[in-house]
Scaffold this active site. Structure first.
Site, short mmCIF file in Angstrom:
data_model
loop_
_atom_site.label_atom_id
_atom_site.label_comp_id
_atom_site.label_asym_id
_atom_site.label_seq_id
_atom_site.Cartn_x
_atom_site.Cartn_y
_atom_site.Cartn_z
N ASP A 1 -3.04 6.79 -2.38
CA ASP A 1 -2.61 5.57 -1.67
C ASP A 1 -3.54 4.38 -1.82
OD1 ASP A 1 -0.26 6.61 -0.73
OD2 ASP A 1 -0.90 6.82 1.34
N ASP B 1 0.87 16.75 8.29
CA ASP B 1 0.77 15.34 7.91
C ASP B 1 0.15 14.51 9.02
OD1 ASP B 1 1.98 15.41 5.29
OD2 ASP B 1 3.89 15.76 6.30
N ASP C 1 -6.12 4.76 4.57
CA ASP C 1 -4.87 4.97 5.31
C ASP C 1 -4.63 3.90 6.37
OD1 ASP C 1 -2.49 6.42 5.63
OD2 ASP C 1 -3.31 7.58 7.29
#
Length: 342
Positions: free
Chosen positions: A166, A317, A128
């Site tokens: 991701d 989130d 991330d």
């Protein structure tokens, strides 16, 4: 968040769950809260019909615990709303402290219920890009050991693994520094190979979402990361793009990677993406969103293996728009998703 609409705040860790708590017996019985007489309030949730959805409903998940708490408090309307989440199978995101024990506990509990575990691995180094869900394994060797532990925990029991949301996308969009690219490709490909060596495990390598870019930008990196050896790829993980948009994106990408099938995260896409506020944080706890299509393998499309709830509805989130840390249970948001659902 670094300003690209990739859908972070993955829900990496919710409330802690040690090896003992993940054991099959405890997960199948479940417990939460206290009733007026001091006894444990027990979540009461059931499995979905296996022919429609073979994945395991965790009776001790956050939503099930919230149902029990609301019922214990006499808040029947709220309990009914959160039950819309609690009675659907959602993915279990494996932690890093005891990955073998967690993988074993979840798969044993699922097998005992004659269902299949749905797991997410989210521990790639430099995860991330240091944002709300930043972290990951310390280095390549630590990540390989993590994957080996997960594989040992799964063993010969049925499992579907969503691999590293991701991780490939961030190799393409410039978020992950160039010096880490070669190692990441190697780690992802190795993880696919390790997990696919198990007799009853399916693996879907994450491939971004319909709002990010074009399939021609990611298909080669997805190939380098080992999608050919995986069962397919996942799209829209933790994001809000409609099922129609996600399927169109997936089909275009599939045509470029050997017609591989894919799965779609429909956990929160009932109202599509948020279009207000700061564009850089529209992905983070957006208001007015809704639960999407319930999980099922009956999609009516040979290329779409399943609609899944990969992001756990009701988990934050990240620390934006009044939310708690990424992955923490947020009852108010869960209620909003359920209320807005069709």
């Amino acid at each position: 968040m670094y300003g690209r609409d990739t859908g972070h705040g993955r829900g990496f860790r919710r409330r802690g769950m040690g090896a003992a708590a993940v054991g099959a017996a405890l997960l199948l019985s479940g417990c939460s809260g206290s009733s007026d007489d001091g006894s444990e309030a027990k979540p009461s949730v059931s499995q979905q019909p296996k022919g429609e959805d073979p994945y395991w409903v965790n009776p001790d998940g956050n939503a099930a615990r919230q149902v029990a708490e609301f019922e214990d408090e006499g808040r029947t309307e709220e309990a009914g709303l959160v039950r819309r989440i609690a009675e659907q199978p959602v993915a279990d995101w494996l932690g890093t402290d005891q990955p073998e024990e967690e993988a074993r506990g979840f798969t044993e509990a699922a097998k005992a219920a004659d269902r299949e575990a749905l797991l997410v691995l989210y521990n790639i180094p430099h995860r991330d890009c240091g944002n709300y869900s930043g972290g990951g394994a310390a280095d390549g060797n630590a990540y390989r050991a993590f994957v080996d532990s997960v594989a040992k925990g799964i063993g010969d029991r049925p499992a579907t693994v969503i691999l590293e949301p991701d991780a490939v996308l961030h190799l393409v969009d410039g978020c992950t520094p160039e010096q880490f690219h070669e190692e990441r490709y190697d780690l992802l490909k190795g993880a696919v190979q390790t997990l696919k060596a198990l007799p009853a495990t399916k693996v879907y390598l994450d491939a971004g979402n319909a709002g990010w870019g074009k399939p021609e930008q990611i298909f080669e990196p997805l190939t380098w990361a080992g999608v050919a050896e995986a069962d397919g790829f996942s799209v829209n993980v933790s994001n809000f793009y409609s099922t129609g948009e996600s399927v169109a994106y997936g089909k275009e990408l599939s045509a470029k990677v050997g017609n591989k099938p894919f799965v779609v995260d429909t956990s929160r896409n009932g109202n599509g993406p948020f279009t207000g506020g700061d564009p850089a944080e529209r992905w983070c706890n957006p208001p007015g969103r809704a639960l999407g299509e319930v999980p099922t393998t009956k999609t009516g499309d040979d290329l779409v293996d399943a609609y899944l709830w990969i992001k756990r509805p009701g988990e934050s989130d990240g620390e934006c728009k009044g939310g708690p840390k990424a992955g923490q249970w947020w009852p108010e948001y869960a209620l909003g998703l359920a209320k807005a659902a069709k």
